[in-house]
Write an enzyme that holds these catalytic residues in place. Structure first.
Site, PDB file in Angstrom:
ATOM      1  N   ASN A  88      36.671  29.537  41.999  1.00 20.84           N
ATOM      2  CA  ASN A  88      35.754  28.390  41.958  1.00 20.84           C
ATOM      3  C   ASN A  88      36.314  27.343  40.999  1.00 20.84           C
ATOM      4  OD1 ASN A  88      34.686  28.955  39.199  1.00 20.84           O
ATOM      5  ND2 ASN A  88      34.068  30.842  40.234  1.00 20.84           N
ATOM      6  N   ASP A 135      30.837  35.788  43.356  1.00 21.27           N
ATOM      7  CA  ASP A 135      29.792  36.699  43.820  1.00 21.27           C
ATOM      8  C   ASP A 135      30.331  37.700  44.851  1.00 21.27           C
ATOM      9  OD1 ASP A 135      27.669  35.713  42.288  1.00 21.27           O
ATOM     10  OD2 ASP A 135      27.458  33.987  43.627  1.00 21.27           O
ATOM     11  N   LYS A 181      51.534  39.226  52.811  1.00 21.24           N
ATOM     12  CA  LYS A 181      50.916  37.941  53.139  1.00 21.24           C
ATOM     13  C   LYS A 181      50.330  37.964  54.561  1.00 21.24           C
ATOM     14  CE  LYS A 181      52.031  33.077  53.467  1.00 21.24           C
ATOM     15  NZ  LYS A 181      53.107  32.117  53.652  1.00 21.24           N
ATOM     16  N   PHE A 183      23.784  31.371  32.276  1.00 21.36           N
ATOM     17  CA  PHE A 183      23.911  29.997  32.743  1.00 21.36           C
ATOM     18  C   PHE A 183      23.474  29.986  34.205  1.00 21.36           C
ATOM     19  CE2 PHE A 183      26.172  26.749  30.171  1.00 21.36           C
ATOM     20  CZ  PHE A 183      26.272  27.471  28.982  1.00 21.36           C
ATOM     21  N   LYS A 193      16.230  33.150  37.820  1.00 24.16           N
ATOM     22  CA  LYS A 193      17.321  33.972  37.263  1.00 24.16           C
ATOM     23  C   LYS A 193      16.941  34.493  35.875  1.00 24.16           C
ATOM     24  CE  LYS A 193      21.011  31.849  39.956  1.00 24.16           C
ATOM     25  NZ  LYS A 193      22.010  30.804  40.100  1.00 24.16           N
ATOM     26  N   LYS A 220      16.925  38.505  35.735  1.00 20.23           N
ATOM     27  CA  LYS A 220      18.019  39.151  34.992  1.00 20.23           C
ATOM     28  C   LYS A 220      17.592  39.565  33.576  1.00 20.23           C
ATOM     29  CE  LYS A 220      21.558  36.857  37.776  1.00 20.23           C
ATOM     30  NZ  LYS A 220      22.968  36.512  37.916  1.00 20.23           N
TER      31      LYS A 220
END
Ligand code: PMT
Length: 396
Positions: free
Chosen positions: A209, A278, A288, A322, A336, A340
């Protein structure tokens, strides 16, 4: 009231004296009052005039210099110093301090000061490794003297080995850390995650990301400067490593999971700024993957949710997550927070200009079970300090 910080720099004789000029100049640029004491040997390597020109203060070169004030000069400098730095430090000055010898201006000032003393050795490898020098260093460490370990490399004498003084940049960073007046996190062990993770598809491709690591690194630096013992677990980033903290480099979300669990026991506070993937490819191809059809499907499996697991075994720790959101920012973040089992969540809208991934600023909302505070755009350093301030308000 005196607000400007004062650093007294003791310069002893060695080729690295030229780096001390750079240190003076860097500290002055940060609006720090710098006073230089040169030993006799140091004056063989650089002139008093150079240090005077850069520090814009008189340079002390001798015990019997006429003081400009009624204070006895070595006592005056010893009292004035917020930090006393010796750079470069020879085996001679280290030996003198270790044995309580005060026979010139620098050693006398060191004996008389109550300020933290930072020593940056520079000498030939054999001298540095000499057991007598090492014993002196260990002795001084046991009294709370700070040492900035020398680097390995090619030394002025032509030898290759340990003994090269650390760079001015790193030495100044260490001094600044000591000058930071607010040590409200002293004694706290803080575990911080930062950056992205990478989930390999084949030897040349991975899923990741846009996280640069900047947010997590800013929190790690701020916590360090406020006196915390910081462990930073970081995915791959192009940022310069943060000095004077424990850093664990990881690659994948599984590596990050293991590193967090290995370091959780001693943590008082956990702050998870990392952007963990995730999902990972279900199967890794050791060669490859060749291009064939017009489209392809890559089966993925869900990764462990590290924060969810940490929240479920949190004990007396403070756990901060975060939330990187693109819509319904506050509502999604609140979900969240409760799911959590967190004490706090920092929400950022990663579509907002100047907020979220790979920028130096962020627009955050800090959400606890009691309140929500939304801030205007801040630098990531400012955001980090606001987050740490709010953590200190959480009652345990
Ligand atoms: O690194 P920068 O370029 O400075 O960008 C900063 C940032 C945008 C990455 C940062 O501010 C941020 O928002 N970090 C969290 C990114 C994220 O993964 O958010 P999330 O909403 O998907 O995850 C929620 C929380 O669970 C996060 O604390 C995350 O670390 C944690 N998590 C997520 C997935 C997973 N498998 N394990 C986790 O622990």
């Amino acid at each position: 009231m005196r607000c400007k910080k004062t650093v007294v720099i003791g310069v002893t004789g060695g080729v690295a004296v030229y780096k001390a000029l750079d240190i003076v100049s860097r500290l002055k640029k940060k609006d720090i009052d710098v006073h230089v004491i040169m030993t006799k040997a140091a004056q063989e390597f650089a002139s008093e005039l150079s240090f005077r020109s850069l520090s814009l203060n008189p340079v002390t070169t001798d015990m019997f210099d006429r003081p400009n004030s009624f204070d006895v000069e070595h006592i005056a400098l010893a009292k004035r110093a917020d930090v006393l730095l010796i750079a470069p430090a020879t085996a001679n000055i280290i030996g003198k301090i270790s044995n309580g010898i005060a026979d010139d201006m620098l050693s006398t000032t060191v004996m008389a000061t109550k300020a933290p003393v930072v020593i940056a050795p520079a000498m030939n490898t054999a001298m540095y490794e000499n057991p007598i020098v090492q014993r002196n260093i260990e002795n001084l460490k046991s009294y709370g003297y700070h040492f900035i370990e020398p680097l390995s490399g090619r030394l002025a004498c032509g030898d290759v080995g340990r003994g090269k003084m650390e760079s001015p940049e790193v030495i100044v960073e260490y001094v600044e850390m000591l000058l930071h007046s607010n040590k409200d996190l002293k004694g706290k062990n803080i575990l911080i995650t930062a950056g992205p993770t990478r989930e390999d598809i084949d030897p040349v491709r991975f899923i990741s990301n846009k996280s640069s690591g900047k947010m997590g690194y800013a929190i790690a630096r701020a916590a360090r400067d406020r006196g915390a013992n910081v462990t930073l677990i970081t995915g791959p980033t192009s940022l310069s490593p943060i000095k004077f903290i424990d850093v664990v480099n990881v690659y994948s979300s599984e590596d990050m999971y293991k590193a967090v669990m290995d370091n959780l026991e001693s943590a008082d506070i956990v702050i998870k700024a990392a952007a963990v993937s995730d999902y990972s490819p279900l199967d890794y191809s050791s060669i490859k993957i060749k291009k064939s059809e017009d489209s392809m499907t890559l089966p993925l499996r869900k990764n462990k949710d590290i924060l969810l697991e940490v929240g479920s075994i949190k004990g007396s720790r403070i756990i901060v997550g975060f939330a990187a959101e693109t819509n319904n920012v506050l509502d999604n973040a609140k979900l969240k927070l409760s799911k959590k089992n967190l004490d706090m969540i920092v929400a950022n809208d990663v579509l907002d200009k100047g907020s979220g991934f790979d920028v130096d600023t962020n627009k955050i909302s800090i959400i606890t079970n009691d309140d929500i505070i939304s801030y205007d755009i801040l630098t990531k350093d400012e955001a980090a300090n606001n987050i740490l301030d709010k953590i200190l308000e959480i009652k345990r």
